[in-house]
Each structure stands twice: as structure tokens, then as C-alpha cells.
Design a protein around this motif. Structure first.
Motif, PDB file in Angstrom:
ATOM      1  N   GLU A   1      -8.683   5.142   1.568  1.00 56.47           N
ATOM      2  CA  GLU A   1      -8.754   3.706   1.281  1.00 56.47           C
ATOM      3  C   GLU A   1      -9.131   2.915   2.520  1.00 56.47           C
ATOM      4  O   GLU A   1      -8.984   1.696   2.573  1.00 56.47           O
TER       5      GLU A   1
ATOM      6  N   ARG B   1      -7.623   2.789   5.331  1.00 57.08           N
ATOM      7  CA  ARG B   1      -6.525   2.217   6.110  1.00 57.08           C
ATOM      8  C   ARG B   1      -6.671   2.783   7.527  1.00 57.08           C
ATOM      9  O   ARG B   1      -6.814   3.997   7.691  1.00 57.08           O
TER      10      ARG B   1
ATOM     11  N   LYS C   1     -11.678  -4.584  -0.056  1.00 59.47           N
ATOM     12  CA  LYS C   1     -12.259  -3.629  -1.009  1.00 59.47           C
ATOM     13  C   LYS C   1     -13.561  -4.155  -1.623  1.00 59.47           C
ATOM     14  O   LYS C   1     -14.571  -3.447  -1.670  1.00 59.47           O
TER      15      LYS C   1
ATOM     16  N   VAL D   1       0.828  -1.223   0.000  1.00 58.07           N
ATOM     17  CA  VAL D   1       0.000   0.000   0.000  1.00 58.07           C
ATOM     18  C   VAL D   1       0.859   1.268   0.000  1.00 58.07           C
ATOM     19  O   VAL D   1       0.538   2.240  -0.673  1.00 58.07           O
TER      20      VAL D   1
ATOM     21  N   HIS E   1      -6.240  -6.516   3.129  1.00 60.21           N
ATOM     22  CA  HIS E   1      -6.292  -5.383   2.209  1.00 60.21           C
ATOM     23  C   HIS E   1      -6.783  -5.832   0.829  1.00 60.21           C
ATOM     24  O   HIS E   1      -7.525  -5.123   0.159  1.00 60.21           O
TER      25      HIS E   1
ATOM     26  N   ALA F   1      -3.407   7.127   4.126  1.00 58.64           N
ATOM     27  CA  ALA F   1      -4.380   6.640   3.139  1.00 58.64           C
ATOM     28  C   ALA F   1      -5.773   6.467   3.750  1.00 58.64           C
ATOM     29  O   ALA F   1      -6.350   5.379   3.680  1.00 58.64           O
TER      30      ALA F   1
END
Lengths: 145, 103
Positions: A105, A107, B26, A55, B22, A102
Motif C-alpha cells: 500500500e 506505506r 491512493k 491502517v 493516506h 504494508a
């Protein structure tokens, strides 16, 4: 510090490798016949470190992630996760709980907090433009006790 | 499929499965948010019964849905997380935002 066993893996910073990396390290750690909780801690900590490489270190690019894991005398596992990505300008700030670059996203900014609390020792060395090396160590519970 | 969604009355239940990291978070996030926009429930249940692993990406997933539900004055319930997932959640303090229930 006597090394009993050692393994190395190298893979591309693709998100599908997150699962591969944590499983590979756990398969190696399993040689010590660890308890469920210890193995879950290692699995989570490795996942965090590898995700950081994908990332942050190699954001928008792709590069190699190298993992070296060692079994040390006294049921201790040593894990080094190294990238050659962008590096971290301010390691202290990056390690603060909830700090993230981030948020869009989702995070959470808890990657280093997880590594720190699930492992016994954590060291982070980073050179901007060159990359980051994370070293984690954990002494595993003795299953006979 | 990593998320199965059941919408009933004012309640949306998202049955998560597999590993939450991760890479997988999403897709899960997109499916849940689509359902939330469609049904605007007052309660979102994130069911972790079938989740074998979760790292801090799962925290982002719960936290993001919590914010979304707050916008429509709804609440989030986290159901049946394993001991380890509970440990990751405790670290984030998310257990103070979403009710964690077993059974």
C-alpha cells in the motif's frame, strides 16, 4: 505538571477522519498562538498516529479512536491517541525507520520516525489484542522571542 | 481534482493539490500511474506548488513513482515543495533519489 486546558475527541477509524483529527488538534493547539513550524509539526505527527490506527490497528475493521489533548504549563502540548485495535506485537521493531507491514500500500514505514523527530517526546504502549496508546509532547516556541 | 496531469513529449507533469495523506494518496497514485502507463515518459515532474500538507503517505507516493520510473529508465523531479514538505522528505532520504527543484 499543571493542566491549563484540555479537550477530548472520539471518532471512527475512517480515512476521511485523518484530516479532521489533525485539524481538530491543531485548532486546540492554536490557543497557544504557536508558530507556523510548530503547528505543521503537530499536524504531521497527529496525522501519522491516526493513520496508524486506521491502517494497522483496525485493519479490515472499524473502531473508535480517542484523542485527548492538553495544554500544560510552560507552553507544552500533550497529545494522547488511543485505539482499541489489534495492538503491536513488537513495538521496538514497529518504531524502526522504514519498517512496514504494508509495503504493497506504499506505506513508507516512517510514521513513528516522523512523530519522534517532529515532537519532543514520544511514548508508545501496546497490548496485542487490546490496542495501542501513543503519547506525544512538544514544547512550543515562544512567539515573542 | 487533486491531480492535474499534463503530458508533453517525454515529460509528464503531475500538478498535485490539497493535502496528501493516506486518504488522498491512493487516488493521486492511481491517476499518475495511469498517465505513466499511457505515455511512458523519461521524466516525471511531481509539482507540489499547490500542496498545503503532506505526511509520510506522500513519501510513499514519491517513492512508489520513483520505482516505477526506474523500471522505464526515467527520473523523478519534485518541484516546489514547501519548507515543511521538504522537511518530511529529508527525513526519508528521498531527496537523494529524486531531484528537488524550486521555480
Amino acid at each position: 505538571m499543571k493542566i491549563i486546558n484540555e479537550m477530548k475527541i472520539s471518532f471512527l477509524s475512517k480515512s476521511e477522519n485523518e484530516g479532521f483529527a489533525r485539524s481538530a488538534v491543531c485548532a486546540f493547539a492554536a490557543l497557544l498562538d504557536p508558530g507556523i513550524e510548530d503547528i505543521a509539526d503537530i499536524r504531521t505527527a497527529v496525522s501519522e498516529a491516526v493513520t496508524n490506527c486506521i491502517v494497522h490497528a483496525y485493519r479490515g475493521t472499524q473502531g473508535k479512536i480517542d484523542i485527548t489533548a492538553k495544554i500544560l504549563e510552560g507552553r507544552e502540548i500533550y497529545i494522547r491517541i488511543k485505539d482499541s485495535g489489534c495492538g503491536i506485537e513488537n513495538v521496538e521493531q514497529a518504531m524502526e525507520p522504514l519498517f512496514t507491514t504494508a509495503p504493497a500500500e506504499e506505506r513508507s514505514g516512517l510514521g513513528f520516525s516522523v512523530m519522534e523527530s517532529f515532537m519532543d517526546k514520544l511514548s508508545v504502549k501496546s497490548t496485542p489484542g487490546k490496542g495501542t496508546t501513543v503519547i506525544m509532547r512538544k514544547k512550543l516556541e515562544n512567539q515573542d522571542e | 481534482m487533486a491531480v492535474r496531469i499534463i503530458s508533453e513529449d517525454n515529460r509528464t507533469v503531475a500538478m498535485l493539490s490539497g493535502e496528501i495523506d493516506h486518504h488522498s494518496a491512493k487516488g493521486m497514485r492511481q491517476e499518475i500511474d495511469f498517465a505513466l502507463r499511457e505515455s511512458q515518459p523519461s521524466e516525471l515532474v511531481l509539482d507540489f506548488s499547490e500542496v498545503g500538507f503532506m505526511d509520510s503517505s506522500g513519501i510513499g507516493l514519491v517513492m512508489g513513482r520513483y520505482k516505477l520510473m526506474q523500471e522505464i529508465s526515467g527520473k523523478v523531479i519534485v518541484k516546489n515543495p514547501s519548507d515543511h514538505i521538504r522537511k518530511v522528505m529529508r527525513l526519508s532520504g528521498i531527496d537523494r533519489l529524486a531531484a528537488i527543484r524550486n521555480g
